[in-house]
Design a protein around this motif. Structure first.
Motif, mmCIF file in Angstrom:
data_model
loop_
_atom_site.group_PDB
_atom_site.id
_atom_site.type_symbol
_atom_site.label_atom_id
_atom_site.label_comp_id
_atom_site.label_asym_id
_atom_site.label_seq_id
_atom_site.Cartn_x
_atom_site.Cartn_y
_atom_site.Cartn_z
ATOM 1 N N TRP A 235 43.136 -18.119 63.582
ATOM 2 C CA TRP A 235 42.559 -18.124 62.026
ATOM 3 C C TRP A 235 41.965 -19.384 61.894
ATOM 4 O O TRP A 235 42.625 -20.511 62.056
ATOM 5 C CB TRP A 235 43.399 -17.714 61.207
ATOM 6 C CG TRP A 235 42.775 -17.382 59.992
ATOM 7 C CD1 TRP A 235 42.685 -18.101 58.578
ATOM 8 C CD2 TRP A 235 41.895 -16.029 59.740
ATOM 9 N NE1 TRP A 235 42.058 -17.159 57.708
ATOM 10 C CE2 TRP A 235 41.701 -16.174 58.215
ATOM 11 C CE3 TRP A 235 41.563 -15.171 60.437
ATOM 12 C CZ2 TRP A 235 40.526 -15.203 57.679
ATOM 13 C CZ3 TRP A 235 40.814 -14.077 59.951
ATOM 14 C CH2 TRP A 235 40.150 -14.346 58.513
ATOM 15 N N TYR B 144 45.399 -15.391 53.628
ATOM 16 C CA TYR B 144 45.365 -14.377 54.663
ATOM 17 C C TYR B 144 46.549 -13.457 54.206
ATOM 18 O O TYR B 144 47.588 -13.359 54.748
ATOM 19 C CB TYR B 144 45.509 -14.847 55.993
ATOM 20 C CG TYR B 144 45.532 -13.840 56.866
ATOM 21 C CD1 TYR B 144 44.897 -12.798 57.082
ATOM 22 C CD2 TYR B 144 46.496 -13.944 58.042
ATOM 23 C CE1 TYR B 144 44.943 -11.742 58.011
ATOM 24 C CE2 TYR B 144 46.629 -12.843 59.245
ATOM 25 C CZ TYR B 144 45.854 -11.841 59.174
ATOM 26 O OH TYR B 144 45.917 -11.023 60.140
ATOM 27 N N SER C 294 37.356 -11.349 63.185
ATOM 28 C CA SER C 294 36.083 -11.660 62.639
ATOM 29 C C SER C 294 36.370 -11.756 60.840
ATOM 30 O O SER C 294 37.184 -10.926 60.459
ATOM 31 C CB SER C 294 35.019 -10.518 62.689
ATOM 32 O OG SER C 294 34.000 -10.632 61.825
ATOM 33 N N ILE C 295 35.816 -12.818 60.367
ATOM 34 C CA ILE C 295 36.093 -13.037 58.916
ATOM 35 C C ILE C 295 35.707 -11.738 58.275
ATOM 36 O O ILE C 295 36.113 -11.501 56.995
ATOM 37 C CB ILE C 295 35.464 -14.352 58.610
ATOM 38 C CG1 ILE C 295 36.205 -15.484 59.117
ATOM 39 C CG2 ILE C 295 35.353 -14.381 57.025
ATOM 40 C CD1 ILE C 295 35.753 -16.924 58.622
ATOM 41 N N GLU D 233 37.123 -9.563 54.404
ATOM 42 C CA GLU D 233 36.218 -9.788 53.216
ATOM 43 C C GLU D 233 36.225 -8.662 52.195
ATOM 44 O O GLU D 233 36.263 -7.392 52.352
ATOM 45 C CB GLU D 233 34.719 -10.022 53.702
ATOM 46 C CG GLU D 233 34.362 -11.456 54.252
ATOM 47 C CD GLU D 233 32.931 -11.581 54.493
ATOM 48 O OE1 GLU D 233 32.286 -10.647 54.428
ATOM 49 O OE2 GLU D 233 32.599 -12.665 54.858
ATOM 50 N N LEU E 294 36.533 -14.017 51.021
ATOM 51 C CA LEU E 294 37.802 -13.542 51.641
ATOM 52 C C LEU E 294 38.814 -12.962 50.579
ATOM 53 O O LEU E 294 38.744 -13.281 49.585
ATOM 54 C CB LEU E 294 38.477 -15.001 52.194
ATOM 55 C CG LEU E 294 39.591 -14.421 53.391
ATOM 56 C CD1 LEU E 294 39.070 -14.064 54.568
ATOM 57 C CD2 LEU E 294 40.055 -15.990 53.287
#
Length: 425
Positions: free
Chosen positions: A110, A117, A162-163, A167, A174
């Motif tokens: 990450w 997170y 993948s960010i 999302e 995020l």
């Protein structure tokens, strides 16, 4: 490389990789198959799935698991066809695999904002004894005899991270303090609250969420700073301030219909103790004001004060009367009967005009309960009496915050005796 948190990807009931995960109202996730056999969450022991219509799969969590572990989540052909026992060559994601996860052998990379997170709630560290029966029943079921291929030391492929997977679809940022709706979609807590201010439905699938409660009834509880409220006693309110109009609309549209009531405290904005109120009826006036009928619920102690869009909020814990047994219970019952008779006598000797006013505002005095410890807040007639007696708010607050029924009855007995002796009405 950042390791996967303890049991983040595992079901706390079957100890295997989450399969079709369902997020319960308490925030913990379990396999949908385990949910059918469980009575309570292994993390917090709250009922599982009762507030989730249809027990929908968590779309975000399920998608990530299928993306990261496409093979491990599939049942073996042997099990699908029911052609004999499971082959021992297939490795189950059971206790051994769970130990691998706990030891951090499944690293997850990450880049930044790791403190946000928070896709999965932390699973229970150990199974509780109260849930052992559920786990045994699941282990004996045919559906649980599903083999998985799980090389526990394998890392999640970097190209699969993948960010965008993390999302919020509302703010495109995020996910922060993620909340899963009953329809299975996940958003930032603030985002879904804002959306429900505009329209009480899911931002993605438009499912009606008015019966869903996103407000934790001990966290960020809306606080109305006004008057003293008591358990089981009606409390009519005239809402005209914009901040409280917003608060009431949120309580009604989100389905909680619940908020806290505290009196004003100059040094702390509002008092350390209060009472929850449940909205029974609300009449909106043409100019935006409203007449709200509420009834008192549980008592609470304020743990933390805060603000939310102009009105006050707080983290609270509920109060319960201490239970007594033996001789103490016998003495308590005798005291209860004496004070109730004393209260009846005081009320019956009031002028008829005062009796009518009290009856109109608070109703008749409740009957004497047979079991004085049936309610965590004690007999309702005590709160009725506390609401109608001419007492200083500071003394009312002492009795509201007390967890001793004996202490409350003793104070009420002294007040009644003083009023009768001095002929104070």
């Amino acid at each position: 490389m950042e390791p996967v948190p303890r049991r983040m990807l595992g079901c706390p009931l079957c100890l295997r990789l989450l399969r079709e995960p369902v997020t319960a109202a308490c925030g913990h996730s379990v396999c949908s198959r385990c949910l059918r056999a469980a009575r309570g969450c292994p993390g917090c022991l709250e009922p599982l799935g009762e507030e989730l219509p249809g027990n929908r799969v968590n779309v975000l969590a399920n998608g990530l698991l299928q993306k990261w572990f496409p093979e491990e989540g599939q049942p073996s052909a042997v099990t699908e066809c029911s052609q004999g026992p499971i082959s021992h060559s297939h490795q189950n994601l059971s206790l051994e695999a769970t130990e691998c996860l706990q030891k951090g052998q499944v690293p997850l990379t990450w880049d930044d904002c790791s403190e946000k997170y928070l896709i999965f709630q932390t699973m229970a560290s150990d199974a509780t004894s109260k849930l052992s029966e559920e786990r045994e029943s699941i282990s004996d079921s045919d559906e649980d005899n599903v083999s998985y291929s799980c090389p526990c030391s394998r890392s999640v492929p970097p190209e699969l991270l993948s960010i965008s997977d993390f999302e919020c679809s509302v703010c495109a940022r995020l996910l922060f303090e993620p909340v899963t709706t009953p329809c299975g979609h996940t958003f930032c807590k603030k985002c879904v609250e804002r959306c429900m201010d505009y329209r009480p439905c899911c931002p993605l699938c438009k499912e009606d969420l008015r019966k869903a409660s996103f407000a934790n009834l001990t966290k960020d509880v809306p606080i109305f700073v006004c008057t003293m409220a008591f358990p089981g006693i009606s409390c009519p309110l005239h809402i005209f301030e914009p901040r409280y109009r917003l608060m009431m609309r949120r309580c009604l549209e989100t389905g909680t219909k619940t908020f806290g009531m505290c009196i004003y405290d100059g040094g702390k904005i509002f008092a350390d103790f209060g009472c929850m109120l449940k909205i029974e009826e609300s009449e909106n006036l043409p100019d935006g004001r409203s007449l709200v009928s509420t009834v008192g619920g549980r008592r609470f102690k304020v743990l933390r004060r805060g603000h939310k869009d102009g009105y006050n909020a707080a983290d609270v814990e509920y109060l319960e009367d201490k239970q007594v047994t033996g001789v103490e219970l016998t003495d308590l019952c005798h005291l209860h009967s004496r004070v109730y008779a004393q209260a009846r006598n005081w009320f019956d000797h009031l002028p008829s005009i005062l009796q009518r006013r009290i009856h109109t505002q608070h109703g008749p005095i409740p009957d004497q309960e047979g079991n004085v410890q049936a309610s965590p807040d004690g007999p309702q007639w005590c709160w009725w009496l506390l609401a109608v007696l001419p007492m200083d708010p500071s003394l009312q607050m002492i009795l509201l915050s007390s967890t001793s029924l004996h202490q409350r009855l003793t104070h009420l007995q002294r007040v009644l005796h003083y009023l009768v002796q001095n002929q104070i009405l």
